[in-house]
Design a protein around this motif. Structure first.
Motif, mmCIF file in Angstrom:
data_model
loop_
_atom_site.group_PDB
_atom_site.id
_atom_site.type_symbol
_atom_site.label_atom_id
_atom_site.label_comp_id
_atom_site.label_asym_id
_atom_site.label_seq_id
_atom_site.Cartn_x
_atom_site.Cartn_y
_atom_site.Cartn_z
ATOM 1 N N SER A 169 0.817 -1.333 0.016
ATOM 2 C CA SER A 169 -0.108 0.097 -0.162
ATOM 3 C C SER A 169 0.967 1.228 0.000
ATOM 4 O O SER A 169 2.298 1.058 0.359
ATOM 5 C CB SER A 169 -0.790 0.065 1.161
ATOM 6 O OG SER A 169 -1.786 -1.045 1.311
ATOM 7 N N ASP A 170 0.255 2.539 -0.284
ATOM 8 C CA ASP A 170 0.847 3.493 -0.298
ATOM 9 C C ASP A 170 1.113 3.872 1.177
ATOM 10 O O ASP A 170 0.563 3.678 2.051
ATOM 11 C CB ASP A 170 0.089 4.861 -0.786
ATOM 12 C CG ASP A 170 -0.119 4.979 -2.241
ATOM 13 O OD1 ASP A 170 0.728 4.350 -3.079
ATOM 14 O OD2 ASP A 170 -1.199 5.229 -2.772
ATOM 15 N N ILE A 171 2.402 4.809 1.497
ATOM 16 C CA ILE A 171 2.832 5.368 2.873
ATOM 17 C C ILE A 171 2.277 6.505 2.927
ATOM 18 O O ILE A 171 2.449 7.252 2.180
ATOM 19 C CB ILE A 171 4.264 5.007 2.859
ATOM 20 C CG1 ILE A 171 4.972 3.829 2.347
ATOM 21 C CG2 ILE A 171 4.786 5.441 4.364
ATOM 22 C CD1 ILE A 171 6.391 3.990 2.298
ATOM 23 N N TYR A 172 1.494 6.835 3.855
ATOM 24 C CA TYR A 172 0.775 8.174 4.230
ATOM 25 C C TYR A 172 1.445 8.964 5.503
ATOM 26 O O TYR A 172 1.777 8.265 6.461
ATOM 27 C CB TYR A 172 -0.785 8.084 4.427
ATOM 28 C CG TYR A 172 -1.538 7.730 3.206
ATOM 29 C CD1 TYR A 172 -1.865 8.919 2.392
ATOM 30 C CD2 TYR A 172 -1.751 6.657 2.624
ATOM 31 C CE1 TYR A 172 -2.636 8.750 1.257
ATOM 32 C CE2 TYR A 172 -2.425 6.314 1.484
ATOM 33 C CZ TYR A 172 -2.782 7.379 0.922
ATOM 34 O OH TYR A 172 -3.830 7.373 -0.212
ATOM 35 N N SER A 173 1.661 10.188 5.338
ATOM 36 C CA SER A 173 1.792 11.233 6.460
ATOM 37 C C SER A 173 0.881 12.327 6.377
ATOM 38 O O SER A 173 1.081 12.908 5.518
ATOM 39 C CB SER A 173 3.482 11.380 6.405
ATOM 40 O OG SER A 173 3.841 12.611 7.179
ATOM 41 N N ALA A 174 0.373 12.601 7.452
ATOM 42 C CA ALA A 174 -0.515 13.698 7.671
ATOM 43 C C ALA A 174 -0.210 14.308 8.877
ATOM 44 O O ALA A 174 -0.029 14.041 10.005
ATOM 45 C CB ALA A 174 -2.025 13.333 7.643
ATOM 46 N N THR A 175 0.204 15.789 8.738
ATOM 47 C CA THR A 175 0.550 16.820 9.907
ATOM 48 C C THR A 175 -0.301 17.756 9.913
ATOM 49 O O THR A 175 -0.480 18.457 8.928
ATOM 50 C CB THR A 175 2.096 17.059 9.836
ATOM 51 O OG1 THR A 175 2.842 15.960 9.271
ATOM 52 C CG2 THR A 175 2.500 17.733 11.070
ATOM 53 N N LEU A 176 -1.106 18.081 10.843
ATOM 54 C CA LEU A 176 -1.674 19.313 11.090
ATOM 55 C C LEU A 176 -0.921 20.514 11.820
ATOM 56 O O LEU A 176 -0.401 20.317 12.981
ATOM 57 C CB LEU A 176 -2.965 18.899 12.196
ATOM 58 C CG LEU A 176 -4.084 19.975 12.403
ATOM 59 C CD1 LEU A 176 -4.809 20.401 11.215
ATOM 60 C CD2 LEU A 176 -5.038 19.756 13.356
ATOM 61 N N SER A 177 -0.580 21.525 10.909
ATOM 62 C CA SER A 177 0.237 22.397 11.282
ATOM 63 C C SER A 177 -0.643 23.610 12.025
ATOM 64 O O SER A 177 -1.518 24.102 11.657
ATOM 65 C CB SER A 177 0.944 22.752 10.110
ATOM 66 O OG SER A 177 1.411 24.179 10.569
ATOM 67 N N THR A 178 -0.116 23.708 13.470
ATOM 68 C CA THR A 178 -0.853 24.606 14.054
ATOM 69 C C THR A 178 -0.084 25.846 14.474
ATOM 70 O O THR A 178 -0.398 26.810 15.249
ATOM 71 C CB THR A 178 -1.467 24.136 15.588
ATOM 72 O OG1 THR A 178 -0.410 23.690 16.240
ATOM 73 C CG2 THR A 178 -2.527 23.099 15.245
ATOM 74 N N LYS A 179 1.051 26.092 13.968
ATOM 75 C CA LYS A 179 2.008 27.232 14.295
ATOM 76 C C LYS A 179 1.721 28.472 13.986
ATOM 77 O O LYS A 179 1.667 29.357 14.904
ATOM 78 C CB LYS A 179 3.430 27.144 13.470
ATOM 79 C CG LYS A 179 4.296 25.729 13.566
ATOM 80 C CD LYS A 179 5.385 25.504 12.790
ATOM 81 C CE LYS A 179 5.878 24.181 12.799
ATOM 82 N NZ LYS A 179 6.669 23.910 11.854
ATOM 83 N N SER A 180 1.035 28.739 13.113
ATOM 84 C CA SER A 180 0.506 30.172 12.781
ATOM 85 C C SER A 180 -0.946 30.194 13.057
ATOM 86 O O SER A 180 -1.708 31.015 12.378
ATOM 87 C CB SER A 180 0.628 30.397 11.104
ATOM 88 O OG SER A 180 -0.010 29.492 10.427
ATOM 89 N N ILE A 181 -1.767 29.568 13.955
ATOM 90 C CA ILE A 181 -3.161 29.613 14.168
ATOM 91 C C ILE A 181 -3.464 30.813 14.802
ATOM 92 O O ILE A 181 -2.564 31.060 15.839
ATOM 93 C CB ILE A 181 -3.497 28.175 14.873
ATOM 94 C CG1 ILE A 181 -4.965 27.880 14.796
ATOM 95 C CG2 ILE A 181 -3.039 27.947 16.369
ATOM 96 C CD1 ILE A 181 -5.536 26.576 14.941
ATOM 97 N N SER A 182 -4.513 31.196 14.711
ATOM 98 C CA SER A 182 -5.300 32.451 15.437
ATOM 99 C C SER A 182 -6.652 32.481 15.634
ATOM 100 O O SER A 182 -7.305 31.591 14.758
ATOM 101 C CB SER A 182 -4.845 33.697 15.091
ATOM 102 O OG SER A 182 -5.290 33.957 13.675
ATOM 103 N N PHE A 183 -7.204 32.861 16.475
ATOM 104 C CA PHE A 183 -8.978 33.062 16.387
ATOM 105 C C PHE A 183 -9.074 34.402 16.459
ATOM 106 O O PHE A 183 -8.849 35.300 17.356
ATOM 107 C CB PHE A 183 -9.064 32.385 17.960
ATOM 108 C CG PHE A 183 -8.632 31.001 18.100
ATOM 109 C CD1 PHE A 183 -9.533 29.813 17.460
ATOM 110 C CD2 PHE A 183 -7.359 30.610 18.827
ATOM 111 C CE1 PHE A 183 -9.103 28.702 17.724
ATOM 112 C CE2 PHE A 183 -6.953 29.375 18.663
ATOM 113 C CZ PHE A 183 -7.994 28.141 18.292
#
Length: 387
Positions: A169-183
């Motif tokens: 199977s394909d190798i997957y990598s998923a990363t949620l980047s929150t470095k520049s997050i703001s509200f």
């Protein structure tokens, strides 16, 4: 030799490099079956040990927390491209959580995507804090009246089959980047703009826009043959048309080790003097696709919700083996605006976003029997192959 030495000294297999690749991903790319198997076994062992290490703290936190009933609603959108190997997700679901003492029960309706046909189920996950670690977590199928223990030691055959699937199977990598997050406060009204405040379930909440949330996903397939790629494509096409994997004879075949990649010519000096996070690639030449997606999300924070964020984090940590709850836990751990997140949008997979709503909460008492396996249920260790 280096990898086996690191494994013998319990080096963390879960660690990832700057691109999000783990040692297991690199081993799959390299293609040595023995090394993939060794890493997979160590990863599962370390996961079990990590759960046991946290157990005393979690049990203490649960004991100090009042007994309650909590209802969560999940609504999943944009799931047209199901990520391979994720055979079960919940596009719409109502989850009921009962907590008493150091016991937790989660009731859920399951959507089964094994053959891309929506099937509602009737499942219960039970965590019994008083039971031995190997017996404390079970999943019940209330329609079939069977149960399966989670965190059980896998058989040799189960491990070998999982290695076959990883190698084909394909190798997957998923990363949620929150470095520049703001509200920023969400606004309402056409002529006269004002901060958006509405009731979510029984709780008054302030709405915020989440800015700068980026999901970076990567997919590799340098270890796959043309035949593998065509076969995987045929599987996905069959699933998208409502086909059944079992009927199409798509079961994984036993994979042999690949021919090792050419010897690399990079010197030790070149490797250690490379810019941080940009070390030269070792092994097979990469065949990689990258995708970045910026999510527009909203979150509703309520000061009225009776539970604090740390309390819900402890409950979510107990049920974190279920992927979507782990994603929720990771999101809630971020630095949020004041209050409790009673409604939020979270990216769950590269093509899937979930809106989670905490609909109801009340302190309550329950019959202790709801936290036990009914006498007429039979054990079936293979009922849920992806747990």
């Amino acid at each position: 030799e280096c990898a086996h030495l690191l494994l013998a000294h319990n080096a963390p297999v879960k660690v990832k490099n700057a691109q999000g690749w783990s040692p297991l991903a690199e081993a799959i790319s390299y293609g040595d079956r023995q090394m993939i198997t060794a890493l997979l076994r160590k990863l599962k062992q370390q996961s079990r040990e990590s759960v046991e290490e946290k157990r005393p703290r979690l049990l203490k936190a649960l004991k100090e927390l009042g007994d309650f009933y909590l209802e969560l609603h999940w609504d999943f959108q944009s799931w047209e491209n199901i990520v391979p190997l994720l055979s079960r997700i919940l596009p719409s679901d109502a989850c009921k959580i009962y907590k008493q003492g150091i016991n937790i029960r989660l009731d859920t309706t399951l959507i089964d995507f094994t053959d891309m046909k929506c099937q509602r189920g009737d499942l219960s996950f039970i965590f019994n804090g008083d039971a031995a670690p190997s017996e404390s977590f079970v999943v019940l199928d209330n329609e079939q009246k069977v149960y399966q223990r989670i965190h059980h030691e896998e058989s040799e055959m189960e491990t070998e089959e999982e290695v076959d699937i990883l190698m084909s199977s394909d190798i997957y990598s998923a990363t949620l980047s929150t470095k520049s997050i703001s509200f920023t406060r969400a606004q309402t009204g056409w002529l006269f703009r004002e901060d958006k405040t509405e009731r979510v379930g029984n709780f008054l909440a302030d709405f915020y826009l989440v800015n700068g949330l980026v999901l970076e996903s990567r997919k590799r397939r340098e270890h796959l043959s043309e035949e593998d790629i065509l076969r995987n494509k045929a599987i996905m096409e069959s699933l998208s048309k409502g086909g059944n994997i079992m009927e199409q004879n798509f079961e994984p075949v036993r994979r042999q080790s690949l021919t090792p990649p050419p010897q690399n010519t990079i010197t030790w000096e070149e490797y250690i003097s490379a810019e941080n996070g940009k070390a030269p690639h070792l092994g097979r030449e990469l065949v990689c696709k990258e995708n970045k997606k910026t999510f527009k999300a909203t979150i509703a924070m309520s000061q009225e919700f009776p539970l604090g964020i740390q309390s819900i984090l402890n409950v979510l940590e107990v049920i974190a083996p279920f992927k979507h709850f782990n994603k929720l836990r990771e999101f809630v751990q971020m630095k949020l605006p004041p209050g409790f997140p009673v409604k939020l949008d979270i990216p769950v997979f590269p093509t899937i976003t979930a809106t989670v709503t905490f609909q109801e909460f009340r302190y309550d008492e329950f019959d202790g029997s709801i936290f036990t396996i009914p006498d007429d249920y039979k054990e079936d260790p293979s009922r849920f192959p992806d747990l």
